[in-house]
Design an enzyme around this catalytic site. Sequence first.
Site, PDB file in Angstrom:
ATOM      1  N   LYS A   1      -9.325  -8.027   0.987  1.00  0.00           N
ATOM      2  CA  LYS A   1      -8.661  -9.066   1.778  1.00  0.00           C
ATOM      3  C   LYS A   1      -8.820  -8.812   3.275  1.00  0.00           C
ATOM      4  O   LYS A   1      -9.163  -9.716   4.040  1.00  0.00           O
ATOM      5  CB  LYS A   1      -7.160  -9.134   1.434  1.00  0.00           C
ATOM      6  CG  LYS A   1      -6.872  -9.433  -0.024  1.00  0.00           C
ATOM      7  CD  LYS A   1      -5.390  -9.623  -0.274  1.00  0.00           C
ATOM      8  CE  LYS A   1      -4.550  -8.369  -0.091  1.00  0.00           C
ATOM      9  NZ  LYS A   1      -4.711  -7.371  -1.164  1.00  0.00           N
TER      10      LYS A   1
ATOM     11  N   ARG B   1       4.127 -11.451  -1.356  1.00  0.00           N
ATOM     12  CA  ARG B   1       3.909 -10.584  -2.512  1.00  0.00           C
ATOM     13  C   ARG B   1       4.977 -10.783  -3.572  1.00  0.00           C
ATOM     14  O   ARG B   1       4.894 -10.174  -4.641  1.00  0.00           O
ATOM     15  CB  ARG B   1       3.910  -9.119  -2.069  1.00  0.00           C
ATOM     16  CG  ARG B   1       2.509  -8.547  -1.785  1.00  0.00           C
ATOM     17  CD  ARG B   1       2.695  -7.191  -1.145  1.00  0.00           C
ATOM     18  NE  ARG B   1       1.660  -6.243  -1.422  1.00  0.00           N
ATOM     19  CZ  ARG B   1       0.752  -5.867  -0.503  1.00  0.00           C
ATOM     20  NH1 ARG B   1       0.700  -6.437   0.673  1.00  0.00           N
ATOM     21  NH2 ARG B   1      -0.107  -4.909  -0.795  1.00  0.00           N
TER      22      ARG B   1
ATOM     23  N   ARG C   1     -12.296   4.473  -0.055  1.00  0.00           N
ATOM     24  CA  ARG C   1     -11.724   4.146   1.254  1.00  0.00           C
ATOM     25  C   ARG C   1     -10.827   5.267   1.749  1.00  0.00           C
ATOM     26  O   ARG C   1     -10.782   5.570   2.934  1.00  0.00           O
ATOM     27  CB  ARG C   1     -10.945   2.828   1.156  1.00  0.00           C
ATOM     28  CG  ARG C   1     -10.424   2.321   2.483  1.00  0.00           C
ATOM     29  CD  ARG C   1      -9.851   0.928   2.380  1.00  0.00           C
ATOM     30  NE  ARG C   1      -8.478   0.922   1.863  1.00  0.00           N
ATOM     31  CZ  ARG C   1      -7.774  -0.190   1.653  1.00  0.00           C
ATOM     32  NH1 ARG C   1      -8.314  -1.388   1.865  1.00  0.00           N
ATOM     33  NH2 ARG C   1      -6.543  -0.130   1.215  1.00  0.00           N
TER      34      ARG C   1
ATOM     35  N   ARG D   1      -5.228   6.718   5.038  1.00  0.00           N
ATOM     36  CA  ARG D   1      -4.024   6.145   4.413  1.00  0.00           C
ATOM     37  C   ARG D   1      -3.590   7.015   3.245  1.00  0.00           C
ATOM     38  O   ARG D   1      -4.360   7.231   2.317  1.00  0.00           O
ATOM     39  CB  ARG D   1      -4.300   4.720   3.928  1.00  0.00           C
ATOM     40  CG  ARG D   1      -4.213   3.700   5.024  1.00  0.00           C
ATOM     41  CD  ARG D   1      -4.547   2.312   4.522  1.00  0.00           C
ATOM     42  NE  ARG D   1      -3.651   1.845   3.444  1.00  0.00           N
ATOM     43  CZ  ARG D   1      -3.638   0.593   3.008  1.00  0.00           C
ATOM     44  NH1 ARG D   1      -4.446  -0.306   3.554  1.00  0.00           N
ATOM     45  NH2 ARG D   1      -2.822   0.237   2.044  1.00  0.00           N
TER      46      ARG D   1
ATOM     47  N   ARG E   1       0.350   0.985  -7.044  1.00  0.00           N
ATOM     48  CA  ARG E   1       0.220  -0.233  -6.215  1.00  0.00           C
ATOM     49  C   ARG E   1      -0.335  -1.382  -7.057  1.00  0.00           C
ATOM     50  O   ARG E   1       0.105  -2.516  -6.932  1.00  0.00           O
ATOM     51  CB  ARG E   1      -0.695   0.036  -5.018  1.00  0.00           C
ATOM     52  CG  ARG E   1      -0.024   0.888  -3.943  1.00  0.00           C
ATOM     53  CD  ARG E   1      -1.011   1.504  -2.994  1.00  0.00           C
ATOM     54  NE  ARG E   1      -1.750   0.526  -2.216  1.00  0.00           N
ATOM     55  CZ  ARG E   1      -2.908   0.788  -1.589  1.00  0.00           C
ATOM     56  NH1 ARG E   1      -3.451   1.995  -1.663  1.00  0.00           N
ATOM     57  NH2 ARG E   1      -3.502  -0.136  -0.882  1.00  0.00           N
TER      58      ARG E   1
HETATM   59  P1  AMP Z   1      -1.531  -3.304   2.075  1.00  0.00           P
HETATM   60  O1  AMP Z   1      -2.120  -2.796   3.345  1.00  0.00           O
HETATM   61  O2  AMP Z   1      -1.468  -4.832   2.049  1.00  0.00           O
HETATM   62  O3  AMP Z   1      -2.181  -2.752   0.848  1.00  0.00           O
HETATM   63  O4  AMP Z   1       0.008  -2.854   2.052  1.00  0.00           O
HETATM   64  C1  AMP Z   1       0.342  -1.471   2.036  1.00  0.00           C
HETATM   65  C2  AMP Z   1       1.812  -1.311   1.670  1.00  0.00           C
HETATM   66  O5  AMP Z   1       2.647  -1.993   2.622  1.00  0.00           O
HETATM   67  C3  AMP Z   1       2.212  -1.911   0.331  1.00  0.00           C
HETATM   68  O6  AMP Z   1       1.923  -1.063  -0.751  1.00  0.00           O
HETATM   69  C4  AMP Z   1       3.706  -2.089   0.533  1.00  0.00           C
HETATM   70  O7  AMP Z   1       4.392  -0.885   0.444  1.00  0.00           O
HETATM   71  C5  AMP Z   1       3.771  -2.548   1.994  1.00  0.00           C
HETATM   72  N1  AMP Z   1       3.674  -4.018   2.074  1.00  0.00           N
HETATM   73  C6  AMP Z   1       2.675  -4.728   2.662  1.00  0.00           C
HETATM   74  N2  AMP Z   1       2.893  -6.059   2.555  1.00  0.00           N
HETATM   75  C7  AMP Z   1       4.061  -6.192   1.873  1.00  0.00           C
HETATM   76  C8  AMP Z   1       4.814  -7.298   1.415  1.00  0.00           C
HETATM   77  N3  AMP Z   1       4.425  -8.550   1.641  1.00  0.00           N
HETATM   78  N4  AMP Z   1       5.974  -7.051   0.757  1.00  0.00           N
HETATM   79  C9  AMP Z   1       6.389  -5.796   0.530  1.00  0.00           C
HETATM   80  N5  AMP Z   1       5.712  -4.718   0.892  1.00  0.00           N
HETATM   81  C10 AMP Z   1       4.551  -4.885   1.573  1.00  0.00           C
END
Ligand code: AMP
Length: 369
Positions: free
Chosen positions: A193, A268, A307, A313, A325
């Site tokens: 994404k 989400r 990654r 990360r 996740r």
């Molecule tokens: P991402 O970079 O989108 O994979 O997000 C990394 C982490 O951020 C996720 O595993 C969640 O812990 C938190 N996070 C990101 N977006 C959301 C969301 N919309 N709702 C809740 N937690 C989020």
Amino acid sequence: MIKLNDLYFKPFISEKEIDSAVSKMVTEIANDLQDEVPVFVGILNGSFMFVSDFVKKYPKPCEVTFIKLASYEGIKSTEDIQRLIGLTQDLTGRKVVILEDIIDSGNTLEEVHRIFKNENVDELKIATLFYKPEAYKKDYKLHYVGLEIPNKFIVGYGLDYNGLGRDLPEIYQLKTTQHMTNLVLFGPPGAGKGTQAEFLKDKYNLVHISTGDVFRFNIKNETALGMLAKSYMDKGELVPDQVTIDMLNAEVEKNADANGFIFDGFPRTNAQAQALDQLMDGKDSQINAMIALEVDDEVLVKRLLERGKTSGRKDDADETIIRNRITEYYKKTAILKDYYTAQNKYFGVDGVGSISEITERLNAVIDKL
Ligand code: AMP
């Protein structure tokens, strides 16, 4: 939504809300005036509906008359107000209550005060059904206010836009037309994404908001939001809805002039999807499409571990957290496919292939919107 002349208006204040505001004013004024027989003076044209409803509810004897001044030309409150017509009655020694439909700049009110200076009334009180505090520029006291409203152009319940709309029983607000394109980029962690959003935001001139990136930025800067989010992110769990929704709203507000947004990692959950709809509605806009990158779980795990070697990360470095996740995604997020499918807004795109192949697939979907 309704169209009056060349403009669109959306519902703003319902008949019921107006009715209770009028009743509240009646009670306040009747309590203050006790057994005095007041003269209610409506300011035409806008106040005719308000005055009519008001005096029908007024519990004691009263007199009603109207005067006419013109203030609105088109949708701007004009500086020069036409002369008063219609005050033929002797009001010496009387308690007079001006009934106005709306007070915004206060220009009309100034004219009313100028006129009544010579009338030797016992008392002059001002009652207005609607009041725009942000627009009011005068010092005259407003004794009774039905509803305070923001500085937006409204029609209905006596108020018009170039002659139309006075007959509507409720209040409508001018709809500021915005031609935004708002996309939700969807898919499990590792679907690509973020990578694709970088291309799309340039091509379509959109603002990219990645909730994950905003959280990581806050963690790096050790903000209170970052500290709160960290505990969830480190385990691969979702940050609580209200925290995420507030943060997202703030990010959108920072970009008030955007052509549109790419939401990456948001929504989400169902609650987040509903909050996003509400936010868009407030901007007279909507989500145009959810575009989902579809990728097999095992490919995702491989990509994320790869990654993790360079991203720094924590949640990419450990296979257990990665799998958590992905589980969170299926448990809480994947259901959003139904939410957007029900609105005919869901578009699935094969997320396996070269980066440019996938970008082309996404472009093809967006260009058709
Ligand atoms: P991402 O970079 O989108 O994979 O997000 C990394 C982490 O951020 C996720 O595993 C969640 O812990 C938190 N996070 C990101 N977006 C959301 C969301 N919309 N709702 C809740 N937690 C989020």
